[in-house]
Design an enzyme around this catalytic site. Sequence first.
Site, mmCIF file in Angstrom:
data_model
loop_
_atom_site.group_PDB
_atom_site.id
_atom_site.type_symbol
_atom_site.label_atom_id
_atom_site.label_comp_id
_atom_site.label_asym_id
_atom_site.label_seq_id
_atom_site.Cartn_x
_atom_site.Cartn_y
_atom_site.Cartn_z
ATOM 1 N N ARG A 18 8.142 13.848 6.051
ATOM 2 C CA ARG A 18 8.699 13.514 7.375
ATOM 3 C C ARG A 18 9.652 14.614 7.842
ATOM 4 N NH1 ARG A 18 7.565 7.945 8.409
ATOM 5 N NH2 ARG A 18 6.804 6.971 6.514
ATOM 6 N N LEU A 64 7.741 5.753 -2.344
ATOM 7 C CA LEU A 64 7.262 5.987 -0.987
ATOM 8 C C LEU A 64 8.249 5.284 -0.058
ATOM 9 C CD1 LEU A 64 3.392 5.331 -1.315
ATOM 10 C CD2 LEU A 64 4.551 7.535 -1.111
ATOM 11 N N ASP A 65 8.497 5.860 1.109
ATOM 12 C CA ASP A 65 9.391 5.229 2.088
ATOM 13 C C ASP A 65 8.866 3.854 2.479
ATOM 14 O OD1 ASP A 65 10.687 7.673 2.169
ATOM 15 O OD2 ASP A 65 9.633 8.318 3.985
ATOM 16 N N LEU A 66 9.757 3.059 3.008
ATOM 17 C CA LEU A 66 9.388 1.715 3.474
ATOM 18 C C LEU A 66 8.132 1.747 4.349
ATOM 19 C CD1 LEU A 66 10.282 -1.314 3.801
ATOM 20 C CD2 LEU A 66 11.521 -0.565 5.851
ATOM 21 N N THR A 93 5.933 4.231 4.645
ATOM 22 C CA THR A 93 4.807 5.034 4.154
ATOM 23 C C THR A 93 3.801 4.120 3.457
ATOM 24 O OG1 THR A 93 6.230 6.957 3.876
ATOM 25 C CG2 THR A 93 4.135 7.007 2.727
#
Length: 260
Positions: free
Chosen positions: A200, A116-118, A120
């Site tokens: 995103r 997961l992105d930073l 998210t």
Amino acid sequence: MTDGVEGADPDSHPDGERLQKVLARVGLGSRRICEDLIAEERVRVNGEIAELGRRVHPGTDLVEVDGAPIGIRPGLVHYLLNKPSGVVTTASDPQGRPTVIELVPAEPRVFPVGRLDLDTEGLLLLTNDGELANRVAHPSHGVDKEYLAEVEGEPSRATLRRLREGIDLDDGRTAPAQANLVGPGLVRLTIHEGRNRQVRRMLDAVGHPVVRLIRTRIGPLADRRLAPGSWRALTQDELRALEAAVAASGSGTGPPKADR
Ligand code: URA
């Protein structure tokens, strides 16, 4: 009744073995961590909450942690973490930011399934079960992931239809997805591909940049009550459901893509 612990010698002590020792041996963490599991009342023996100091006969007593018999897969652990924003999905970070690995027990060592992105938030699976991880992360298995995205503006019905039908991104058109407006500026998007920053980028492409992104489901795994930063072991039923979900499609022999 059996918990299937391998290698135990139930006769080594007439009253059985110390519970924390048995838990540690099947890979749930150090004895100290296993004592904490008992103190937190997460361990049951033959259906009853176990107390510290409890002894068990691994061959005959049913030992469960968070509802999952410990002997299902000796040595393998499967955690569901609610990742907070600002935590990186790597084992270590050169910039010294907090990592998801620091949020779960240090022993046995686990790794995140996908990323997961930073920024998210939401559900992330961590395990030392390489085979299952590979199958879950592989897009051909179609384990869908559901996200709740707070976006700028109010997506129209036509925009939702575009999201469902596929968006042309610089790495190709996205596969059909589910997209619904579930509140003002709130989109629920379900995808099963594993592309970098996919949600995103899809929402950017339709003119509704993401303000906040939360993963709310991984295949059959969801848990609205798991607080940000908290984790728990998968239950036996969840593990079975996950295995059924990955078995339902695909071969999983190719390399998995990053799950974003
Ligand atoms: N899609 C994204 O854009 N970011 C994530 O962290 C996960 C899916």
